[in-house]
Scaffold this active site. Structure first.
Site, PDB file in Angstrom:
ATOM      1  N   LYS A 224      -7.693   0.916  -9.157  1.00 56.80           N
ATOM      2  CA  LYS A 224      -7.075   1.564  -7.997  1.00 56.80           C
ATOM      3  C   LYS A 224      -5.576   1.725  -8.221  1.00 56.80           C
ATOM      4  O   LYS A 224      -4.846   0.743  -8.346  1.00 56.80           O
ATOM      5  CB  LYS A 224      -7.341   0.730  -6.740  1.00 56.80           C
ATOM      6  CG  LYS A 224      -6.596   1.218  -5.496  1.00 56.80           C
ATOM      7  CD  LYS A 224      -6.760   0.232  -4.344  1.00 56.80           C
ATOM      8  CE  LYS A 224      -5.797   0.547  -3.207  1.00 56.80           C
ATOM      9  NZ  LYS A 224      -5.870  -0.443  -2.111  1.00 56.80           N
ATOM     10  N   ASP A 229       1.451   2.537  -0.374  1.00 54.89           N
ATOM     11  CA  ASP A 229       0.514   2.740   0.718  1.00 54.89           C
ATOM     12  C   ASP A 229       1.224   2.552   2.050  1.00 54.89           C
ATOM     13  O   ASP A 229       1.502   1.429   2.471  1.00 54.89           O
ATOM     14  CB  ASP A 229      -0.663   1.768   0.613  1.00 54.89           C
ATOM     15  CG  ASP A 229      -1.689   1.986   1.710  1.00 54.89           C
ATOM     16  OD1 ASP A 229      -1.673   3.062   2.333  1.00 54.89           O
ATOM     17  OD2 ASP A 229      -2.511   1.076   1.938  1.00 54.89           O
ATOM     18  N   LYS A 236       0.926   1.516   8.664  1.00 54.73           N
ATOM     19  CA  LYS A 236       1.066   0.066   8.657  1.00 54.73           C
ATOM     20  C   LYS A 236       2.314  -0.351   9.436  1.00 54.73           C
ATOM     21  O   LYS A 236       3.309   0.381   9.463  1.00 54.73           O
ATOM     22  CB  LYS A 236       1.213  -0.448   7.216  1.00 54.73           C
ATOM     23  CG  LYS A 236      -0.003  -0.301   6.332  1.00 54.73           C
ATOM     24  CD  LYS A 236       0.322  -0.792   4.924  1.00 54.73           C
ATOM     25  CE  LYS A 236      -0.856  -0.640   3.972  1.00 54.73           C
ATOM     26  NZ  LYS A 236      -1.937  -1.593   4.271  1.00 54.73           N
ATOM     27  N   ASP A 247       0.180  -1.949  -4.419  1.00 57.24           N
ATOM     28  CA  ASP A 247      -1.174  -1.469  -4.155  1.00 57.24           C
ATOM     29  C   ASP A 247      -1.772  -0.750  -5.359  1.00 57.24           C
ATOM     30  O   ASP A 247      -2.910  -0.293  -5.291  1.00 57.24           O
ATOM     31  CB  ASP A 247      -1.185  -0.562  -2.927  1.00 57.24           C
ATOM     32  CG  ASP A 247      -2.482  -0.649  -2.148  1.00 57.24           C
ATOM     33  OD1 ASP A 247      -3.220  -1.635  -2.341  1.00 57.24           O
ATOM     34  OD2 ASP A 247      -2.766   0.257  -1.352  1.00 57.24           O
ATOM     35  N   ASP A 306      -5.917   3.970   6.382  1.00 57.99           N
ATOM     36  CA  ASP A 306      -5.417   2.826   5.618  1.00 57.99           C
ATOM     37  C   ASP A 306      -6.516   2.183   4.773  1.00 57.99           C
ATOM     38  O   ASP A 306      -6.257   1.217   4.061  1.00 57.99           O
ATOM     39  CB  ASP A 306      -4.795   1.791   6.562  1.00 57.99           C
ATOM     40  CG  ASP A 306      -3.911   0.792   5.839  1.00 57.99           C
ATOM     41  OD1 ASP A 306      -3.475   1.100   4.712  1.00 57.99           O
ATOM     42  OD2 ASP A 306      -3.665  -0.289   6.383  1.00 57.99           O
ATOM     43  N   GLU A 308      -7.817   3.654   2.217  1.00 53.35           N
ATOM     44  CA  GLU A 308      -7.759   4.785   1.281  1.00 53.35           C
ATOM     45  C   GLU A 308      -8.148   4.424  -0.142  1.00 53.35           C
ATOM     46  O   GLU A 308      -8.572   5.280  -0.915  1.00 53.35           O
ATOM     47  CB  GLU A 308      -6.355   5.394   1.289  1.00 53.35           C
ATOM     48  CG  GLU A 308      -5.326   4.713   0.395  1.00 53.35           C
ATOM     49  CD  GLU A 308      -5.043   3.250   0.736  1.00 53.35           C
ATOM     50  OE1 GLU A 308      -4.714   2.486  -0.176  1.00 53.35           O
ATOM     51  OE2 GLU A 308      -5.143   2.882   1.930  1.00 53.35           O
ATOM     52  N   ARG A 310     -10.629   2.719  -1.388  1.00 53.12           N
ATOM     53  CA  ARG A 310     -12.046   2.959  -1.672  1.00 53.12           C
ATOM     54  C   ARG A 310     -12.344   4.458  -1.760  1.00 53.12           C
ATOM     55  O   ARG A 310     -13.287   4.868  -2.434  1.00 53.12           O
ATOM     56  CB  ARG A 310     -12.894   2.288  -0.599  1.00 53.12           C
ATOM     57  CG  ARG A 310     -12.777   2.874   0.780  1.00 53.12           C
ATOM     58  CD  ARG A 310     -13.259   1.951   1.880  1.00 53.12           C
ATOM     59  NE  ARG A 310     -12.358   0.814   2.068  1.00 53.12           N
ATOM     60  CZ  ARG A 310     -12.572  -0.154   2.950  1.00 53.12           C
ATOM     61  NH1 ARG A 310     -13.659  -0.126   3.723  1.00 53.12           N
ATOM     62  NH2 ARG A 310     -11.729  -1.147   3.074  1.00 53.12           N
TER      63      ARG A 310
END
Length: 458
Positions: A224, A229, A236, A247, A306, A308, A310
């Site tokens: 990933k 993010d 967030k 991230d 949020d 995202e 996956r």
């Protein structure tokens, strides 16, 4: 950090370094002078794990003793480089070959400081290492690469820079790289990656590295690569966004593991896939309630922007599955739920294959680099039900790490051995050998699992 800061192959000024655990202290004391024993008593030194005692000498400092716990755990030695005075130190204790390897690796891990923007206050103590273990040096280099990649702010570690890191790796090891970026993602059927990254001024992309002999077993690694993010339109809060440069920690792990596979020349054919994006806020950011397409043809309703990671991983996993690898591994800083369940140091392992899971767990025990298996409890797919699409990307606060893994599994072909590691990739505070910031977790055990599964040529 250069290995030259941690090690030297020879020294004329090295001081003696004794390595002891609690059970060895009494016997060692019988070999020491009355003065040294009086000093030990005065200091109350018991050789406990993580302890250190400087020994007096005629010239001021004669040597030192470090106390350790498990002699095969590299972190047992990691307090030494900054606990000892700067200078060169020569091992004066009789350690097994495996313990010496752990000492070497732990010394390197303990010597690390991220110095791109700020120089450390002092240099670490150096270990005299006449014959370095080459594999341990490769393990150290890969672990420190994870730290460097994760620690670098997004301004200097966006999708472009992740691509550069993969291209540099490919150039070193004779691999090939292909990149699909921007609107080409739509043309080449990676719509989910495009949807997440389209709001950023830095183009989203899928980075693919390929290496090895086509006749060898095929291993696919997916990481990933969310370089920052914001949470997207489901933004967030400030404290949740503060460290979101990390991230892309899953991508950092996958890149570093690919580095190890190639450096050690494991007899496999390797594919590395990194979907690299920024989850930004803008006029064309993907929205809650949208239904997006995926490479596999599964429609996904966006319950939460949020969730995202996956969404980009599902296109990469589907693409990897099309190539029918022998084994598929993915790494992701995916859920806070995994951290709540297991804490920051213990990555959550999900697998659809007991042999893969058990082999990774066993490798973690050997390498002192653990994972903890979590269940793919398929009844919880009900939490990802959508009324208007095949699947929702989220939908409940229940079993968040499990439902994220179940989402990913939906994009893995039936029968393909697959494991997913939900990894924190971060140290919240300074500990010996674990400075605050980016961290490699279960990287060494992942490599050891692959080495045991496929053998080694180096």
């Amino acid at each position: 950090m250069s290995a030259a800061l941690a090690y030297t192959d020879a020294s004329t000024t090295a001081r003696a370094l004794h390595v002891l655990d609690r059970t060895q202290l009494a016997a060692w004391r019988t070999t020491q002078s009355a003065t040294v024993n009086a000093w030990i008593d005065a200091q109350g030194f018991a050789a406990g794990a993580g302890s250190l005692l400087l020994l007096p000498g005629e010239d001021g400092l004669a040597g030192a003793v470090i106390g350790i716990g498990d002699p095969l755990d590299p972190y047992s030695y990691a307090h030494a480089p900054f606990g000892l005075p700067a200078g060169d130190w020569q091992l004066a204790s009789d350690l097994s070959a495996d313990a010496r390897t752990a000492l070497q690796l732990g010394w390197g891990l303990g010597s690390y400081r991220f110095d791109r923007y700020k120089q450390p206050a002092r240099k670490p103590a150096r270990l005299v290492l006449p014959q370095a273990d080459a594999e341990a040096l490769d393990l150290l280099a890969a672990s420190l690469q994870v730290r460097d990649l994760v620690n670098t702010p997004t301004e200097h570690m966006g999708p472009d820079e992740l691509e550069v890191a993969v291209r540099e790796l490919a150039a070193t090891h004779g691999a090939q790289v292909e990149v699909v970026a921007g609107d080409a993602l739509l043309a080449q059927n990676f719509p989910a990656i495009h949807a997440v990254g389209r709001a950023s001024h830095r183009a989203p992309r899928l980075i693919a590295l390929r290496w090895g002999d086509a006749a060898q077993p095929h291993v696919a690694l997916v990481g990933k690569g969310v370089c920052f993010d914001t949470g997207g339109l489901d933004i967030k809060p400030a404290d949740g966004m503060r460290n979101m440069k990390k991230d892309m920690g899953g991508a950092a792990h996958a890149i570093a593991l690919a580095r190890l596979v190639m450096a050690r020349r494991l007899p496999v054919r390797l594919t590395l896939l990194v979907p690299a994006v920024e989850n930004s806020i803008g006029p064309n950011a993907f929205r809650p309630g949208e239904v997006i397409a995926t490479r596999k043809g599964v429609s996904v309703e966006i319950d939460n922007t949020d969730a995202e990671g996956r969404v980009i991983l599902c296109d990469a996993l589907a693409y990897a599955g099309e190539q029918s690898p022998d084994l598929l591994l993915d790494f992701a800083t995916l859920t806070g739920a995994a951290r709540i369940a297991l804490g920051p140091d213990l990555p959550a392992l999900f697998a659809n294959n007991d042999r893969v899971a058990n082999d990774w767990i066993a490798a973690g025990e050997r390498m002192r680099d653990p994972v903890w298996r979590m269940p793919l409890w398929r009844p919880y797919l009900r939490y990802l039900t959508s009324g208007i699409a095949d699947l929702a990307n989220a939908g409940s606060r229940m079993a968040g790490a499990v439902t994220a893994a179940l989402y990913l599994e939906r994009f893995v072909p039936d029968g393909l051995p697959w494991a997913h590691l939900d990894v924190y990739a971060w140290n919240d505070s300074d500990r010996a050998g674990r400075p605050a910031g980016g961290e490699a977790l279960a990287l060494r055990s992942a490599y050891a699992m692959l080495k045991a599964r496929y053998g080694a040529t180096a």
